[in-house]
Design an enzyme around this catalytic site. Sequence first.
Site, PDB file in Angstrom:
ATOM      1  N   GLU A   1      31.297 -55.517 -12.250  1.00 15.90           N
ATOM      2  CA  GLU A   1      32.602 -55.775 -12.317  1.00 15.90           C
ATOM      3  C   GLU A   1      33.494 -54.640 -12.893  1.00 15.90           C
ATOM      4  OE1 GLU A   1      35.318 -56.766 -10.863  1.00 15.90           O
ATOM      5  OE2 GLU A   1      34.448 -58.577 -10.958  1.00 15.90           O
TER       6      GLU A   1
ATOM      7  N   GLY B   1      45.616 -39.341 -24.089  1.00 16.46           N
ATOM      8  CA  GLY B   1      44.127 -39.522 -24.146  1.00 16.46           C
ATOM      9  C   GLY B   1      43.888 -40.306 -22.622  1.00 16.46           C
TER      10      GLY B   1
ATOM     11  N   LYS C   1      35.698 -45.473  -6.695  1.00 15.78           N
ATOM     12  CA  LYS C   1      35.910 -46.970  -6.792  1.00 15.78           C
ATOM     13  C   LYS C   1      36.099 -47.608  -5.331  1.00 15.78           C
ATOM     14  CE  LYS C   1      38.329 -46.503 -11.154  1.00 15.78           C
ATOM     15  NZ  LYS C   1      39.575 -46.374 -12.109  1.00 15.78           N
TER      16      LYS C   1
END
Lengths: 350, 350
Positions: free
Chosen positions: A151, A208, A226
């Site tokens: 997931e 970041g 993805k």
Amino acid sequence: MELRIALIGFGNVGQGFVKILARKSPLLAERYGVDLRVVAVSDRSKGSVYDPGGLDPSALLSLIEEEGSVSGYPGGVKGMGSLATIRETDSDVVVEVTPTDLETGEPGLSHIRAALEAGKHVITSNKGPIALAYGELSSLARESGVELRFEGTVLSGTPAISLATEALAGAEVLGVEGVLNGTTNFILTRMEEGVDYEDALREAQRLGYAEADPTADVDGWDAAAKLVILANVVMGADLSLGDVEREGIGGVTREAVARASAYGRRVRLLASAWRSGGAVAARVAPAEIPLSHPLASVSGVTNALTLRTDHLGDVTIVGPGAGGVETGQALLSDLLAVARSLRARSGPPL
Amino acid sequence: MELRIALIGFGNVGQGFVKILARKSPLLAERYGVDLRVVAVSDRSKGSVYDPGGLDPSALLSLIEEEGSVSGYPGGVKGMGSLATIRETDSDVVVEVTPTDLETGEPGLSHIRAALEAGKHVITSNKGPIALAYGELSSLARESGVELRFEGTVLSGTPAISLATEALAGAEVLGVEGVLNGTTNFILTRMEEGVDYEDALREAQRLGYAEADPTADVDGWDAAAKLVILANVVMGADLSLGDVEREGIGGVTREAVARASAYGRRVRLLASAWRSGGAVAARVAPAEIPLSHPLASVSGVTNALTLRTDHLGDVTIVGPGAGGVETGQALLSDLLAVARSLRARSGPPL
């Protein structure tokens, strides 16, 4: 029920997961009847420790914070490498959270193969192995009679895979469209606010959100990985990364963003897959999305995914797409899904 | 695996579900390894038929279209009432889709009790019984060792219950906020376009979105029932309908809608539940939502639900909230979830 976990990788995501366990183990035991016990941690740079009696999550986190390593953990076996930890520890589930490599999938790919071959369930948030070798790994899991869940590879803990395959079971996913990368989203949001691309990128790096080498994000590789996972898993495609037509956000100007804004639109790095003939085509590219579309409501590090289905038309989910605890939530929901099916299996036969 | 279904109620939702089976049974068998076989249909006004060998979905639909009744079905046992169909047919699952009554829960409540007592799994989209008696019915299901699922009670096939309890397992739902009623949404959308409340309501009635007596929708009862289900199931509350502070959209003027619009906001009937002290408080009332919020992207019959969680902050899902096939999809995903856990149960013990 006890699930004995070997945690491979102890960076941001591994620590986020252990933070959840440190805070919530009693609640999880009470609510889900499952004792999630980390028995081993192995990280290339932060050392490794194995104690078949279980490791204390809070102690692991303190050691990392204070010493940057788990080698000082009191007791337990030290110095086992990742493959030894996978193969030789008494564990039911391997949680693989080493850094993503989209070219080779390593070291995650070898870790996951070894775990499945050893008959252990695998839960991962590592995009590389799933984007590169989903077919091989899912076959291996089936042959070994174990589960492979991932997931966390798409929208961190915001459900994408389980949404499409379980919550929407029975519906056909005809296409997907998503804003799947937080870093480009942050940069484009700043550009809407009048900041230049180069400055917005530097700001993302300072905060970041973007790496020193921002290629994976701004050139669309992360979104493409993805998208490949989504297309292959929820649309039954068989895509490789190279099959995705890909354009990054490097060519998007502040003026283009402002012009879109003036027409009630937002520029986002849009990842889309759709059926084309008998196959599935996929594309990652900047696109102007009308403000009235739920995908346009997404700013900063929030992501969104629209599933185009036969029974429901469009279903869109919006939520965080990154973060240590956020991705730790994905690992947790996968672990609880494994626990659910193991518990059903140990119930009375029908 | 075969799942033998007794379908109680054959209106819009029951027919939507059977339409899916008529079109997709072979695909579902191939993909999920499950034979979803309707063996009985019983409807108060459309007759009933039971054939232990299974009924043909297409034949049922043709009969309804041509004769408004299933009594002309060739073969099978005719004329069994709903309770006899539940208790005396050879079926594994009762799918309860009779009309909702938010005062008594009947006839659904008696149907569901009878099915659970007979040791049958229950899947329903009927809000009444779940809003009024979730605690009692879930205990009864546990005692009988069967499943009670009701995805279709909240957002039709758009996942709400399974999203919160399964896809987000392990996360704590701290609060919910949703646009849960399509009829009021449609009326408010028309009012944004300059139509008066009374005219928009008449239009909704003409299009079949609103009932002749529109009270359940415009006074917020429908949204309140869905909110009670959400609060009780995903937040562990113990609310009754009367506990929901409730204000309908009857007092919303076209001017108020226009004024909100001028400030970049949209008026929606917002359903919210939140923790307050040790308890859960709940409210349904018109609210102005900023356009930048995903809940504001919802127009017409599309609904949306935001889950406020500990690990992920806000997660929002947007999709259709009503419709025959759309709610049929909820029944289907619930059936496939039951099949998954039965299959795990019949696997090798661990």
